[in-house]
Design an enzyme around this catalytic site. Structure first.
Site, PDB file in Angstrom:
ATOM      1  N   ASP A 129       2.223   3.144   3.216  1.00  0.00           N
ATOM      2  CA  ASP A 129       1.253   4.205   2.801  1.00  0.00           C
ATOM      3  C   ASP A 129       2.122   5.342   2.534  1.00  0.00           C
ATOM      4  O   ASP A 129       1.301   6.425   2.426  1.00  0.00           O
ATOM      5  CB  ASP A 129       0.331   4.347   4.212  1.00  0.00           C
ATOM      6  CG  ASP A 129      -0.635   5.474   3.891  1.00  0.00           C
ATOM      7  OD1 ASP A 129      -1.372   5.581   2.775  1.00  0.00           O
ATOM      8  OD2 ASP A 129      -0.885   6.426   4.638  1.00  0.00           O
ATOM      9  N   ARG A 172     -10.320   0.802  -6.657  1.00  0.00           N
ATOM     10  CA  ARG A 172     -10.401   1.190  -5.294  1.00  0.00           C
ATOM     11  C   ARG A 172     -11.832   1.999  -5.071  1.00  0.00           C
ATOM     12  O   ARG A 172     -11.824   2.974  -5.984  1.00  0.00           O
ATOM     13  CB  ARG A 172      -9.509   2.119  -4.846  1.00  0.00           C
ATOM     14  CG  ARG A 172      -9.436   2.202  -3.304  1.00  0.00           C
ATOM     15  CD  ARG A 172      -8.286   3.383  -3.013  1.00  0.00           C
ATOM     16  NE  ARG A 172      -7.774   3.149  -1.524  1.00  0.00           N
ATOM     17  CZ  ARG A 172      -7.320   4.404  -1.026  1.00  0.00           C
ATOM     18  NH1 ARG A 172      -7.112   5.245  -1.561  1.00  0.00           N
ATOM     19  NH2 ARG A 172      -7.104   4.516   0.195  1.00  0.00           N
ATOM     20  N   HIS A 216       0.913  -1.287   0.028  1.00  0.00           N
ATOM     21  CA  HIS A 216      -0.227  -0.024   0.049  1.00  0.00           C
ATOM     22  C   HIS A 216       0.777   1.170  -0.017  1.00  0.00           C
ATOM     23  O   HIS A 216       1.481   1.717   1.105  1.00  0.00           O
ATOM     24  CB  HIS A 216      -1.001   0.163   1.351  1.00  0.00           C
ATOM     25  CG  HIS A 216      -1.722   1.214   1.219  1.00  0.00           C
ATOM     26  ND1 HIS A 216      -3.206   1.159   0.561  1.00  0.00           N
ATOM     27  CD2 HIS A 216      -1.797   2.458   1.335  1.00  0.00           C
ATOM     28  CE1 HIS A 216      -3.763   2.248   0.492  1.00  0.00           C
ATOM     29  NE2 HIS A 216      -3.017   3.000   1.182  1.00  0.00           N
ATOM     30  N   CYS A 217       1.076   1.821  -1.266  1.00  0.00           N
ATOM     31  CA  CYS A 217       1.707   3.103  -1.147  1.00  0.00           C
ATOM     32  C   CYS A 217       1.050   3.837  -2.698  1.00  0.00           C
ATOM     33  O   CYS A 217       0.371   3.216  -3.251  1.00  0.00           O
ATOM     34  CB  CYS A 217       3.155   2.886  -1.270  1.00  0.00           C
ATOM     35  SG  CYS A 217       3.588   1.613  -2.770  1.00  0.00           S
ATOM     36  N   HIS A 218       1.606   5.058  -2.662  1.00  0.00           N
ATOM     37  CA  HIS A 218       1.057   5.953  -3.768  1.00  0.00           C
ATOM     38  C   HIS A 218       2.335   6.689  -4.272  1.00  0.00           C
ATOM     39  O   HIS A 218       3.431   6.644  -3.937  1.00  0.00           O
ATOM     40  CB  HIS A 218       0.225   6.951  -3.279  1.00  0.00           C
ATOM     41  CG  HIS A 218      -0.918   6.446  -2.424  1.00  0.00           C
ATOM     42  ND1 HIS A 218      -1.993   6.064  -2.304  1.00  0.00           N
ATOM     43  CD2 HIS A 218      -1.066   6.590  -0.866  1.00  0.00           C
ATOM     44  CE1 HIS A 218      -2.584   5.670  -1.330  1.00  0.00           C
ATOM     45  NE2 HIS A 218      -1.897   6.120  -0.180  1.00  0.00           N
ATOM     46  N   HIS A 248      -6.666  -0.373   5.611  1.00  0.00           N
ATOM     47  CA  HIS A 248      -6.325   0.186   7.022  1.00  0.00           C
ATOM     48  C   HIS A 248      -7.303  -0.399   7.720  1.00  0.00           C
ATOM     49  O   HIS A 248      -7.936   0.185   8.873  1.00  0.00           O
ATOM     50  CB  HIS A 248      -6.162   1.624   6.986  1.00  0.00           C
ATOM     51  CG  HIS A 248      -5.616   2.297   5.897  1.00  0.00           C
ATOM     52  ND1 HIS A 248      -4.527   1.721   5.249  1.00  0.00           N
ATOM     53  CD2 HIS A 248      -5.781   3.462   5.277  1.00  0.00           C
ATOM     54  CE1 HIS A 248      -4.130   2.367   4.342  1.00  0.00           C
ATOM     55  NE2 HIS A 248      -5.004   3.525   4.499  1.00  0.00           N
ATOM     56  N   ASN A 257      -2.146  13.463   3.590  1.00  0.00           N
ATOM     57  CA  ASN A 257      -2.755  14.360   4.607  1.00  0.00           C
ATOM     58  C   ASN A 257      -1.906  14.205   6.064  1.00  0.00           C
ATOM     59  O   ASN A 257      -2.812  14.560   6.996  1.00  0.00           O
ATOM     60  CB  ASN A 257      -4.168  13.881   4.484  1.00  0.00           C
ATOM     61  CG  ASN A 257      -4.706  14.062   3.208  1.00  0.00           C
ATOM     62  OD1 ASN A 257      -4.709  15.221   2.718  1.00  0.00           O
ATOM     63  ND2 ASN A 257      -5.483  13.256   2.676  1.00  0.00           N
TER      64      ASN A 257
HETATM   65  O1  LIG Z   1      -3.627   6.861   1.529  1.00  0.00           O
HETATM   66  C1  LIG Z   1      -4.493   6.384   2.075  1.00  0.00           C
HETATM   67  O2  LIG Z   1      -4.525   5.092   2.161  1.00  0.00           O
HETATM   68  C2  LIG Z   1      -5.311   7.166   2.958  1.00  0.00           C
HETATM   69  C3  LIG Z   1      -5.553   8.406   2.793  1.00  0.00           C
HETATM   70  C4  LIG Z   1      -5.402   9.066   1.306  1.00  0.00           C
HETATM   71  C5  LIG Z   1      -6.090   8.399   0.298  1.00  0.00           C
HETATM   72  O3  LIG Z   1      -6.546   7.260   0.314  1.00  0.00           O
HETATM   73  C6  LIG Z   1      -6.400   8.897  -1.178  1.00  0.00           C
HETATM   74  O4  LIG Z   1      -5.885  10.295  -1.296  1.00  0.00           O
HETATM   75  O5  LIG Z   1      -6.824   8.240  -1.889  1.00  0.00           O
HETATM   76  C7  LIG Z   1      -6.119   9.398   3.725  1.00  0.00           C
HETATM   77  O6  LIG Z   1      -6.879   8.881   4.699  1.00  0.00           O
HETATM   78  O7  LIG Z   1      -6.060  10.467   3.623  1.00  0.00           O
END
Ligand SMILES: O=C(O)/C=C(\CC(=O)C(=O)O)C(=O)O
Length: 291
Positions: free
Chosen positions: A244, A120, A27-29, A176, A249
């Site tokens: 993550d 998602r 889980h990363c972005h 989560h 945020n």
């Molecule tokens: O990265 C995560 O998992 C959680 C996030 C951001 C998110 O999900 C998103 O921007 O799509 C959060 O709680 O702000």
């Protein structure tokens, strides 16, 4: 929106814990880079660039081998940045997309070829304007073979979402753990409700992630460790782990990624559990053809 946000640690520590060979950060972005991949007009936060080079450097620094890149809400339904990162990974990344529910079969196939293995659905009101359950259900019924649905929600809407989740005909992965209140502990009401969800179907997976988001006691996140370790032990064949990064945020309490990795042996104390959490479980969902 004007100011761009930095939500990640500039120089995370080296973890004491060494993950097993082939460990997957599931889980990363990536954010941008914005000049190449502009953020969505509907984005609720505007981050600094956190692109694939940074992600792969962190992967190596932390002792991981692969990434599962989840499309973040700031990029809306344009998955170009996620696909670009996957393409640059030399086979070491796969991804989860966010799609317009009206997406065509051709575009779904193109996402599959680009390394996407799931979509998602985000139910957090602070992140998305709307979450149309009927349209989500429609697209969930026509995903490419082998895909799953990732769902992000907070504990207070778990019951409300049950009929919707029950109707999804592919495996579910809950981000989560549905954000339980970990202060309640392993036997608290939120964990009990989440266990009831897991017990309702054998194809519901979850991510034992985000002590930084879920534990108000802060690093070293003792409440998270206490609440989550029994869940990992009891559902060890359907749990995933991820950093993550770049922690969307979390700019007010940025976690040290090395410390996040050091949570792993606290929630998965044996080598056998760690192998499932970090290697065999995510491989089954994202690289099944290698098994
Ligand atoms: O990265 C995560 O998992 C959680 C996030 C951001 C998110 O999900 C998103 O921007 O799509 C959060 O709680 O702000």
């Amino acid at each position: 929106m004007s100011d761009r946000i930095t939500s990640w640690h500039a120089s995370p520590s080296k973890p004491s814990y060494a993950p097993p060979a082939g460990a997957i950060d599931a889980h990363c972005h990536v954010f941008g880079p914005m000049a190449q991949f502009p953020f969505s007009a509907k984005a609720k936060y505007l981050p600094e660039d956190a692109g694939p080079d940074m992600l792969f450097a962190l992967r190596d620094h932390l002792g991981f081998s692969r990434n599962v890149i989840v499309q973040a809400s700031c990029h809306g339904t344009d998955n170009a940045a996620t696909l670009d990162a996957i393409a640059k990974s030399a086979g070491k990344a796969r991804g989860v997309a966010v799609v317009d529910p009206a997406i065509s079969e051709t575009d779904l196939t193109a996402l599959h070829e680009g390394g996407i293995r799931g979509i998602r659905f985000n139910f957090l009101k602070r992140l998305v304007d709307d979450a149309p359950k009927d349209q989500f259900l429609e697209v969930a019924k026509r995903l490419p073979a082998g895909w799953h649905v990732v769902i992000y929600f907070e504990a207070d809407i778990l019951e409300e979402l049950r009929p919707f989740m029950d109707a999804i005909p592919v495996p579910l992965v809950i981000d989560h753990m549905g954000r339980p209140d970990v202060i309640q502990g392993a036997a608290g009401a939120d964990m009990k409700a989440f266990r009831a969800l897991l017990d309702s179907r054998e194809d519901i997976w979850f991510k034992a992630t985000c002590p930084d988001r879920l534990d108000p006691t802060g690093d070293p996140w003792n409440a998270f460790a206490g609440a989550v370790a029994p869940l990992v032990a009891d559902y060890q064949d359907r749990v995933l782990w991820g950093t993550d990064w770049p922690h969307p945020n979390m700019q007010d309490t940025i976690p040290d990624d090395g410390h996040l990795v050091d949570m792993i042996p606290r929630i998965a104390p044996t080598a056998d559990l760690q192998q499932k959490l970090l290697v065999s479980n995510p491989m089954r969902l994202y690289w099944p053809e290698e098994l």
